[in-house]
Design a protein around this motif. Structure first.
Motif, PDB file in Angstrom:
ATOM      1  N   LEU A   6      75.314  27.451  -3.571  1.00 15.26           N
ATOM      2  CA  LEU A   6      75.519  26.229  -2.805  1.00 15.26           C
ATOM      3  C   LEU A   6      75.925  25.071  -3.711  1.00 15.26           C
ATOM      4  N   GLU A  22      79.503  23.179  -3.435  1.00 13.31           N
ATOM      5  CA  GLU A  22      79.503  21.744  -3.153  1.00 13.31           C
ATOM      6  C   GLU A  22      80.316  20.996  -4.204  1.00 13.31           C
ATOM      7  N   SER A  30      82.401  23.210   0.663  1.00 10.82           N
ATOM      8  CA  SER A  30      81.300  23.434   1.599  1.00 10.82           C
ATOM      9  C   SER A  30      81.241  22.294   2.601  1.00 10.82           C
ATOM     10  N   GLU A  64      78.326  20.632   5.080  1.00 13.13           N
ATOM     11  CA  GLU A  64      76.920  20.597   5.484  1.00 13.13           C
ATOM     12  C   GLU A  64      76.713  19.438   6.433  1.00 13.13           C
ATOM     13  N   GLU A 123      79.312  30.959   7.646  1.00 16.61           N
ATOM     14  CA  GLU A 123      78.052  30.269   7.891  1.00 16.61           C
ATOM     15  C   GLU A 123      76.955  30.808   6.978  1.00 16.61           C
ATOM     16  N   THR A 175      74.051  24.849   9.801  1.00 21.43           N
ATOM     17  CA  THR A 175      74.403  23.531   9.288  1.00 21.43           C
ATOM     18  C   THR A 175      75.225  23.577   8.008  1.00 21.43           C
ATOM     19  N   THR A 176      75.455  24.737   7.428  1.00 21.28           N
ATOM     20  CA  THR A 176      76.222  24.818   6.188  1.00 21.28           C
ATOM     21  C   THR A 176      77.254  25.935   6.280  1.00 21.28           C
TER      22      THR A 176
END
Length: 554
Positions: free
Chosen positions: A407, A411, A416, A418, A522, A528-529
């Motif tokens: 993650l 990011e 990504s 989120e 997903e 949510t991410t």
């Protein structure tokens, strides 16, 4: 369309909401295009209130060529003075103070004029701003004003903050023997005030010259002994070995567990061997601090005796749950520590199989690996560019969770998305979220004609401004992508996003190049991410590192 991240859209629409302490906001500001900066300059020139002042300060932090003129316009307008001073104080953190200090010649005369104001609020605001900007030339004047304010301190229970603000500012700008004497004078007064000069005390302890700071260092140790941790540990640590006896006394005698633990960890910076001895012999005084000290000291050693001790301390520490110490156990490594960490994660799963920390902890205890090795694996698979792997260096050294690393690197790569289901906007920001997806694709995904319309009870559409809120039954969100129109209808759920719509949006988006295999995948237990990646290569990485269970696929 050329899409901006929704947070950048929000910043440009309302710069007063910028958080200069938020890593995401700072990254977005630093990456702004010339078009973005032009919008921010326009707000700084003709906006109002916080939006205008924060826009100007943000541009000054970025060393924008227009910043000087924009700040000059603000200081020339008395109606903007208070807002400008507040924005400067907020913007002058460690990452922005140097850039703002470049405007000292402009800001100092203005702040001195404010300092002479009969308006006490403006007077205090100017002093606080001068202190935060550390404008040394004004130190003596601030001290004279502080002396007068201290002379006028009431002996009753009446509260005042003027003397406190002035003395703290004098210490920040000029941490001299003269200021130290006034701090000591205040502390020796037989009065009790809500505004105690703690900041001035710690500044003198950390930055004053020899002969002026020693008493302040001892006072900081006394405050830490009594549980006041704000700045005191930093002040003591800044003086190095000189503070070691003071810190040791706090660690072994303070009745406040948090203060004792912080003193122990400060000792570990100065004398790791001494900190280890106290952690072994006195761990009951500061169990959490002892765990941190021992796990850092024996990082990667798999030492069985230390592992057994840490496991015993974890078992005796009732203030936190066992799984909260998994990082420390994995840090040590070896069969004993890893077995204890695994048992802790199993207990968490039994308690709540949907706990948001479970994927990270599972990957940590079963597949922890070197952050750099994991990042190299991601770049070797072509999932992220090599420069994004720098995020690995920001994680703790030693074994890390592959889940965390994945993650963090995505990011950093900007690949990504989120978001919170509770969007905080009404109607929900579907168009802004779509823009974030497009941005995360790095230009590979193209959309157009994004539109959100209101649906009434008859299913007819209307613009949000043309209908009463109680008449709204739902929304229709649509956009065009690769020559096809995509549309979803959802009920009115207030500011909550419909996860069926967000999932459908993510699934529908494909690169404009048909040969590009990347999709939005997903991740995790909550919708949510999403990561923009080649699903096959992502699956390969995840299977290798035991985290494939957290991915839902397309």
């Amino acid at each position: 369309m050329t899409a901006r991240p929704s947070r950048l859209v929000a910043i440009l629409a309302a710069p007063g909401d910028i958080s200069f302490h938020d890593a995401t906001d700072l990254r977005l500001l630093a990456a702004m295009t010339e078009e973005d900066r032009a919008e921010l300059r326009a707000v700084a020139r003709s906006g109002t209130g916080w939006d205008r002042t924060f826009a100007a300060v943000a541009l000054a932090r970025l060393r924008d060529e227009a910043a000087g003129d924009l700040l000059a316009d603000l200081v020339a307008d008395p109606a903007c003075w208070e807002d400008t001073a507040v924005a400067l104080r907020i913007g002058a953190d460690e990452s922005g103070s140097a850039a703002l200090a470049e405007h000292e010649d402009l800001l100092t005369p203005w702040l001195l004029e404010m300092l002479g104001s009969d308006d006490e609020a403006l007077h205090r605001s100017a002093a606080a701003t001068l202190g935060i900007l550390r404008i040394a030339a004004v130190g003596p004047r601030l001290l004279r004003l502080a002396e007068s304010a201290i002379d006028e301190l009431p002996s009753s229970e009446e509260r005042t903050s003027t003397a406190w603000v002035l003395l703290n500012a004098a210490a920040e700008t000029w941490p001299s023997r003269e200021v130290a004497d006034q701090v000591r004078r205040w502390l020796d007064l037989p009065i009790d005030h809500a505004q105690w000069p703690a900041d001035a005390l710690t500044t003198i302890a950390a930055r004053a010259e020899p002969g002026a700071y020693e008493w302040a260092l001892e006072r900081c140790a006394d405050r830490l002994m009594n549980g006041y941790t704000r700045y005191t540990v930093d002040a003591l640590t800044s003086r190095g070995m000189e503070s070691l006896p003071l810190l040791e006394k706090v660690a072994l005698e303070s009745p406040h567990q948090e203060a004792a633990a912080m003193a122990l960890q400060a000792i570990a910076v100065l004398d790791p061997g001494l900190a280890e001895r106290h952690a072994r012999e006195q761990w009951q005084r500061f169990p959490e601090g002892a765990i941190e000290v021992l796990s850092e000291r024996y990082r990667g050693t798999a030492d069985p005796e230390v592992a057994e001790l840490v496991v015993r301390i974890v078992g005796k520490t009732a203030r936190r749950s066992p799984w909260e110490f998994c990082d420390a156990l994995v840090r040590i490594g070896g069969p004993i520590a890893m077995a204890a960490a695994t048992r802790a994660v199993e207990k968490l799963a039994e308690r709540d199989q949907y706990d948001e920390d479970l994927p990270r902890l599972r990957s940590l205890v079963t597949n922890a690996a070197s952050a750099r090795d994991l990042a190299a694996e991601l770049t070797g698979l072509g999932l992220v560019p090599e420069w994004a792997a720098e995020a690995a260096d920001e994680l703790a050294p030693g074994p890390v969770s592959p889940y965390d690393l994945l993650l963090a690197v995505f990011e950093r790569a900007g690949r990504s998305v989120e978001f919170e289901v509770d969007s905080g906007f009404y109607p929900p920001g579907y168009a802004d979220l779509l823009a974030e997806f497009v941005e995360a694709s790095g230009g590979a995904v193209e959309v157009s004609d994004a539109e959100l319309v209101v649906l009434d009870a008859d299913g007819d559409t209307a613009e949000i401004d043309d209908i009463e809120e109680e008449e709204i039954e739902g929304f229709r969100f649509s956009f065009t992508h690769r020559g096809s129109s995509h549309s979803w209808e959802t009920e009115d759920n207030g500011d909550y996003l419909d996860i069926e719509v967000t999932a459908g949006m993510a699934h529908a988006l494909r690169p404009a190049d048909p040969s590009d295999p990347r999709r939005f995948v997903e991740v995790g237990n909550e919708s949510t991410t999403y990561l923009f990646a080649d699903p096959e290569k992502l699956t390969e990485f995840c299977k290798r590192n035991g985290i494939d269970e957290v991915f839902r696929g397309e």
